[in-house]
Design a protein around this motif. Structure first.
Motif, PDB file in Angstrom:
ATOM      1  N   THR A 156       0.922  -1.178   0.047  1.00 35.66           N
ATOM      2  CA  THR A 156      -0.134   0.081   0.105  1.00 35.66           C
ATOM      3  C   THR A 156       0.942   1.258   0.015  1.00 35.66           C
ATOM      4  OG1 THR A 156      -1.569  -1.242   1.345  1.00 35.66           O
ATOM      5  CG2 THR A 156      -1.838   1.248   1.365  1.00 35.66           C
ATOM      6  N   ASP A 157       0.514   2.262  -1.179  1.00 33.92           N
ATOM      7  CA  ASP A 157       1.342   3.459  -1.049  1.00 33.92           C
ATOM      8  C   ASP A 157       0.530   4.541  -0.054  1.00 33.92           C
ATOM      9  OD1 ASP A 157       3.711   3.061  -2.990  1.00 33.92           O
ATOM     10  OD2 ASP A 157       1.960   2.340  -4.064  1.00 33.92           O
ATOM     11  N   PHE A 158      -0.816   4.369  -0.200  1.00 31.82           N
ATOM     12  CA  PHE A 158      -1.722   5.441   0.340  1.00 31.82           C
ATOM     13  C   PHE A 158      -2.798   4.943   1.039  1.00 31.82           C
ATOM     14  CE2 PHE A 158       0.541   7.818  -2.916  1.00 31.82           C
ATOM     15  CZ  PHE A 158       1.112   8.821  -2.307  1.00 31.82           C
ATOM     16  N   ILE A 159      -3.126   5.577   2.248  1.00 34.50           N
ATOM     17  CA  ILE A 159      -4.393   4.921   2.895  1.00 34.50           C
ATOM     18  C   ILE A 159      -5.235   6.441   2.783  1.00 34.50           C
ATOM     19  CG2 ILE A 159      -5.672   4.403   4.887  1.00 34.50           C
ATOM     20  CD1 ILE A 159      -2.781   3.102   5.696  1.00 34.50           C
ATOM     21  N   VAL A 160      -6.388   6.569   2.183  1.00 35.55           N
ATOM     22  CA  VAL A 160      -7.018   7.714   2.102  1.00 35.55           C
ATOM     23  C   VAL A 160      -8.485   7.536   2.891  1.00 35.55           C
ATOM     24  CG1 VAL A 160      -8.320   9.340   0.344  1.00 35.55           C
ATOM     25  CG2 VAL A 160      -6.233   7.680  -0.140  1.00 35.55           C
ATOM     26  N   GLY A 161      -8.513   8.841   3.583  1.00 36.98           N
ATOM     27  CA  GLY A 161      -9.842   8.595   4.649  1.00 36.98           C
ATOM     28  C   GLY A 161     -10.595   9.949   4.249  1.00 36.98           C
ATOM     29  N   PRO A 162     -11.795  10.224   4.612  1.00 42.83           N
ATOM     30  CA  PRO A 162     -12.759  11.216   4.030  1.00 42.83           C
ATOM     31  C   PRO A 162     -12.431  12.530   4.699  1.00 42.83           C
ATOM     32  CG  PRO A 162     -13.924   9.906   5.808  1.00 42.83           C
ATOM     33  CD  PRO A 162     -12.594   9.355   5.520  1.00 42.83           C
ATOM     34  N   GLU A 163     -13.327  13.500   4.125  1.00 45.67           N
ATOM     35  CA  GLU A 163     -13.316  15.018   4.570  1.00 45.67           C
ATOM     36  C   GLU A 163     -13.761  15.150   5.620  1.00 45.67           C
ATOM     37  OE1 GLU A 163     -15.732  19.108   3.186  1.00 45.67           O
ATOM     38  OE2 GLU A 163     -16.480  16.770   2.898  1.00 45.67           O
ATOM     39  N   THR A 164     -13.289  15.940   6.785  1.00 42.74           N
ATOM     40  CA  THR A 164     -13.334  16.117   8.108  1.00 42.74           C
ATOM     41  C   THR A 164     -13.485  14.854   8.999  1.00 42.74           C
ATOM     42  OG1 THR A 164     -15.780  16.334   7.529  1.00 42.74           O
ATOM     43  CG2 THR A 164     -14.473  18.516   7.922  1.00 42.74           C
ATOM     44  N   MET A 195      -4.917  16.665   4.780  1.00 44.44           N
ATOM     45  CA  MET A 195      -3.665  16.372   5.415  1.00 44.44           C
ATOM     46  C   MET A 195      -2.974  15.266   4.880  1.00 44.44           C
ATOM     47  SD  MET A 195      -2.647  16.169   9.428  1.00 44.44           S
ATOM     48  CE  MET A 195      -2.700  17.982   9.604  1.00 44.44           C
ATOM     49  N   LEU A 196      -1.683  15.293   4.455  1.00 44.28           N
ATOM     50  CA  LEU A 196      -0.711  14.416   4.137  1.00 44.28           C
ATOM     51  C   LEU A 196       0.008  13.903   5.152  1.00 44.28           C
ATOM     52  CD1 LEU A 196       0.841  12.069   2.266  1.00 44.28           C
ATOM     53  CD2 LEU A 196       2.289  14.070   1.503  1.00 44.28           C
ATOM     54  N   PHE A 197      -0.087  12.792   5.977  1.00 43.54           N
ATOM     55  CA  PHE A 197       0.614  12.342   6.969  1.00 43.54           C
ATOM     56  C   PHE A 197       1.401  11.020   6.659  1.00 43.54           C
ATOM     57  CE2 PHE A 197       1.239  10.358  11.256  1.00 43.54           C
ATOM     58  CZ  PHE A 197       2.000  11.139  11.678  1.00 43.54           C
ATOM     59  N   THR A 198       2.885  11.271   6.588  1.00 39.92           N
ATOM     60  CA  THR A 198       3.888  10.169   6.149  1.00 39.92           C
ATOM     61  C   THR A 198       4.149   9.168   7.192  1.00 39.92           C
ATOM     62  OG1 THR A 198       6.071  11.490   6.751  1.00 39.92           O
ATOM     63  CG2 THR A 198       4.875  11.831   4.569  1.00 39.92           C
ATOM     64  N   LYS A 199       4.915   8.141   6.812  1.00 43.01           N
ATOM     65  CA  LYS A 199       5.293   7.175   7.881  1.00 43.01           C
ATOM     66  C   LYS A 199       6.477   7.795   8.705  1.00 43.01           C
ATOM     67  CE  LYS A 199       7.378   2.639   7.979  1.00 43.01           C
ATOM     68  NZ  LYS A 199       7.858   1.419   7.323  1.00 43.01           N
ATOM     69  N   ALA A 252       3.420   2.995   3.504  1.00 42.72           N
ATOM     70  CA  ALA A 252       2.114   3.436   3.292  1.00 42.72           C
ATOM     71  C   ALA A 252       2.209   4.821   4.064  1.00 42.72           C
ATOM     72  CB  ALA A 252       1.213   2.808   4.223  1.00 42.72           C
ATOM     73  N   ASP A 253       1.647   6.019   3.134  1.00 47.80           N
ATOM     74  CA  ASP A 253       1.431   7.330   3.729  1.00 47.80           C
ATOM     75  C   ASP A 253      -0.103   7.516   3.924  1.00 47.80           C
ATOM     76  OD1 ASP A 253       4.065   7.915   3.939  1.00 47.80           O
ATOM     77  OD2 ASP A 253       4.065   8.905   1.990  1.00 47.80           O
ATOM     78  N   ASN A 274       2.048   5.353  14.578  1.00 47.82           N
ATOM     79  CA  ASN A 274       2.535   3.976  15.055  1.00 47.82           C
ATOM     80  C   ASN A 274       1.618   2.721  14.284  1.00 47.82           C
ATOM     81  OD1 ASN A 274       4.075   4.773  17.458  1.00 47.82           O
ATOM     82  ND2 ASN A 274       2.113   4.678  18.548  1.00 47.82           N
ATOM     83  N   PHE A 275       0.321   3.193  13.496  1.00 56.29           N
ATOM     84  CA  PHE A 275      -0.036   2.364  12.604  1.00 56.29           C
ATOM     85  C   PHE A 275       0.811   2.101  11.365  1.00 56.29           C
ATOM     86  CE2 PHE A 275      -2.895   1.758   9.201  1.00 56.29           C
ATOM     87  CZ  PHE A 275      -3.754   0.437   9.401  1.00 56.29           C
ATOM     88  N   LEU A 276       1.288   3.469  10.859  1.00 52.70           N
ATOM     89  CA  LEU A 276       2.180   3.284   9.670  1.00 52.70           C
ATOM     90  C   LEU A 276       3.212   2.624   9.602  1.00 52.70           C
ATOM     91  CD1 LEU A 276       1.255   7.082   8.259  1.00 52.70           C
ATOM     92  CD2 LEU A 276       0.262   4.842   7.457  1.00 52.70           C
ATOM     93  N   GLN A 277       3.954   2.418  10.999  1.00 53.41           N
ATOM     94  CA  GLN A 277       4.993   1.870  11.312  1.00 53.41           C
ATOM     95  C   GLN A 277       4.901   0.410  10.926  1.00 53.41           C
ATOM     96  OE1 GLN A 277       8.074   3.285  11.527  1.00 53.41           O
ATOM     97  NE2 GLN A 277       7.184   5.191  11.560  1.00 53.41           N
ATOM     98  N   GLN A 278       3.791  -0.265  10.973  1.00 53.20           N
ATOM     99  CA  GLN A 278       3.650  -1.725  10.666  1.00 53.20           C
ATOM    100  C   GLN A 278       3.854  -1.953   9.300  1.00 53.20           C
ATOM    101  OE1 GLN A 278      -0.057  -3.361  12.810  1.00 53.20           O
ATOM    102  NE2 GLN A 278      -0.422  -1.019  13.162  1.00 53.20           N
ATOM    103  N   TYR A 279       3.867  -1.030   8.343  1.00 57.39           N
ATOM    104  CA  TYR A 279       3.626  -1.329   6.917  1.00 57.39           C
ATOM    105  C   TYR A 279       4.863  -0.665   6.320  1.00 57.39           C
ATOM    106  CZ  TYR A 279      -1.020  -2.572   8.269  1.00 57.39           C
ATOM    107  OH  TYR A 279      -2.093  -2.916   8.813  1.00 57.39           O
ATOM    108  N   GLU A 280       5.236  -1.224   4.990  1.00 58.20           N
ATOM    109  CA  GLU A 280       6.646  -0.775   4.386  1.00 58.20           C
ATOM    110  C   GLU A 280       6.757   0.487   4.021  1.00 58.20           C
ATOM    111  OE1 GLU A 280       9.265  -2.249   0.672  1.00 58.20           O
ATOM    112  OE2 GLU A 280       8.017  -3.821   1.809  1.00 58.20           O
TER     113      GLU A 280
END
Length: 528
Positions: free
Chosen positions: A260-268, A337-341, A300-301, A292-298
């Protein structure tokens, strides 16, 4: 013609114009204006007995029926405000017809019909540009329910569709009138031939573009989360926000992998104002959990929406939308918001705000209107905004973060693409419209943006419809309405700029120019 028959034509026109917004095929618009054209021609032929303004009331009746049937679902948010907007929009629509009819009376039929076309296109353009936008009834946009017939929008944008609809209606009416008057074939055949060519040639071009278009293989793996939070019963305390975070991570975990490269959530997705202070991300406990969640994957942002605030320390920095509470001056934003690993943050503040909901129209010029707004989330005052489009630049892709209402604005979305966007992420909360045509119509705009820009789209909608959209405008893996969901798939990046991206709404700007010439011509004749 009796008054009853004239009113029947008005009602028929209003109903026909509404059908495409109610789920019927877009091609219904190809003849929906014919009853109004018939009425306009009646008043033209009987101008000795009827003043030009006689047409105005008949068109207003049709326009108000069209506005109500096609957009009634907006009233779920603000009955009075939306009702007033519908009446005002119907007034503008009828004013355009009256103006074109007057030009036909005083100059010629040819100039009258040209005026009608350019005035309608110009009015649509105005509805995208001023502070009380009402672009959802644009004729060219509703054709998106049949993407195979509008692939040429990559050249013209949606105003090409509006022009197509208007010309087809006028030519069809001319053919109908020739037949009704039993005109000789030498007069009927040319107009019928032009009508057929105008109908068939764009269809052939579009089908050819659709069948021949191939996306370049440049895949990005995206996971989309649809948390399904009811906006009408949503709470904003820390307990409720924490529950939303728990649900979001649970759903994301179902579809996120090392690919997974990106996890996308909705507005607000998150709305606790104090927590999302942009100046103090280090104290945000939610960001720590997300990291902490993103750290589990190679690799993903995350891209998701929050209601964030910016606190002003210096009076010189304060904007006209700033709010003052408890001796603190700040702006509220609808933020992507873009939040990276690695814990890096990039933000984009929604620029195209919904009039009466997220902003008070013309507040910049009339500051006393500041607190006249419609409350949709426990906040007060108009939101802040950024002045132009900007991208989120991740390690694997340049993302266009389009928030909700912004997906309606084709030319605005091209600004992201001209700045290097390779993909479009649309994040929205369509739960406000409940189970109506609203969320279905909103999805169509994302399909249009995919065709115009030839960009793949990942769309995360809080309550649906979430999906992937190909560069041809096809919807893939559409989620069900009002259900929790998480989907994953690959979409291709693209760097090629379409003609429409390069030139924007050139058709609309040309129509505005011609409209100005028409108005000047009227004034010159009147005062010379």
């Amino acid at each position: 013609m009796k008054r009853f028959h004239r009113l029947l034509l008005s009602v028929s026109a209003g109903a026909l114009l509404s059908l495409s917004w109610l789920g019927f095929p877009g091609w219904v618009l190809f003849f929906a204006f014919v009853p109004l054209l018939y009425l306009e021609n009646f008043f033209f032929n009987h101008k000795e007995g009827f003043p030009a303004v006689s047409l105005w009331g008949h068109v207003f009746l049709a326009a108000i029926i069209w506005n109500v049937l096609a957009s009634w679902w907006m009233a779920k948010v603000a009955l009075v405000g939306v009702g007033a907007a519908m009446i005002f929009n119907a007034f503008l629509m009828s004013l355009v017809w009256w103006a074109a009819h007057s030009i036909r009376r005083n100059f010629s039929s040819q100039l009258g019909y040209i005026s009608l076309v350019v005035f309608i296109v110009s009015l649509e353009y105005l509805q995208f540009k001023w502070d009380i936008e009402w672009p959802c009834l644009q004729l060219g946009s509703v054709l998106a329910n049949k993407v195979k017939i509008i692939q040429w929008y990559e050249y013209t944008g949606t105003f090409g569709g509006t022009l197509w609809v208007l010309l087809l209606n006028i030519l069809l009416f001319q053919v109908f009138r020739n037949i009704q008057q039993k005109s000789p074939l030498k007069k009927t055949i040319p107009s019928s031939t032009v009508l057929l060519v105008l109908l068939v040639v764009p269809l052939i071009i579009s089908f050819q573009l659709y069948s021949s278009y191939k996306e370049k293989e440049n895949p990005i793996n995206v996971a989309i989360v649809q948390p399904n939070v009811d906006p009408y019963n949503e709470k904003f305390d820390m307990e409720a926000e924490t529950q939303k975070l728990d649900d979001f991570l649970r759903l994301a975990a179902e579809v996120t992998t090392d690919s997974t490269d990106f996890i996308v959530g909705p507005e607000t997705l998150f709305e606790h104002q104090t927590l999302w202070n942009e100046a103090t991300p280090d104290s945000n406990v939610f960001l720590k959990r997300l990291q902490n969640f993103l750290q589990q994957y190679e690799k993903a942002d995350m891209v998701f929406g929050v209601s964030s605030i910016e606190v002003y320390e210096n009076k010189a920095d304060v904007t006209y939308t700033a709010q003052h509470n408890n001796n603190v001056t700040y702006d509220r934003y609808n933020t992507a918001m873009l939040f990276t690993k690695a814990g890096e943050i990039q933000v984009y503040h929604k620029s195209k705000l919904v009039a009466g909901v997220e902003k008070v129209p013309f507040q910049k010029y009339f500051s006393f209107l500041k607190n006249n707004y419609i409350d949709l989330g426990g906040a007060s005052g108009s939101l802040g905004r950024q002045q132009e489009a900007s991208n989120l630049i991740a390690q694997n892709a340049v993302i266009s973060p389009v928030i909700c209402f912004e997906s309606v604005f084709g030319e605005y979305v091209t600004e992201y693409v001209k700045k290097g966007a390779e993909l479009i992420f649309v994040i929205t909360n369509d739960g406000w419209w409940k189970n109506s045509r609203g969320y279905k119509q909103h999805l169509l705009f994302s399909q249009l943006r995919a065709i115009e820009t030839r960009r793949s789209i990942a769309r995360s909608a809080n309550t649906g419809t979430s999906c992937f959209i190909t560069q041809r405008g096809d919807v893939l893996q559409a989620t069900r309405w009002w259900e929790e969901a998480a989907i994953t798939g690959e979409i291709n990046k693209n760097k090629t700029l379409t003609y429409y991206v390069k030139h924007g709404d050139f058709i609309a700007r040309s129509a505005v120019f011609i409209s100005v010439l028409m108005v000047l011509m009227v004034f010159v004749k009147r005062f010379t």
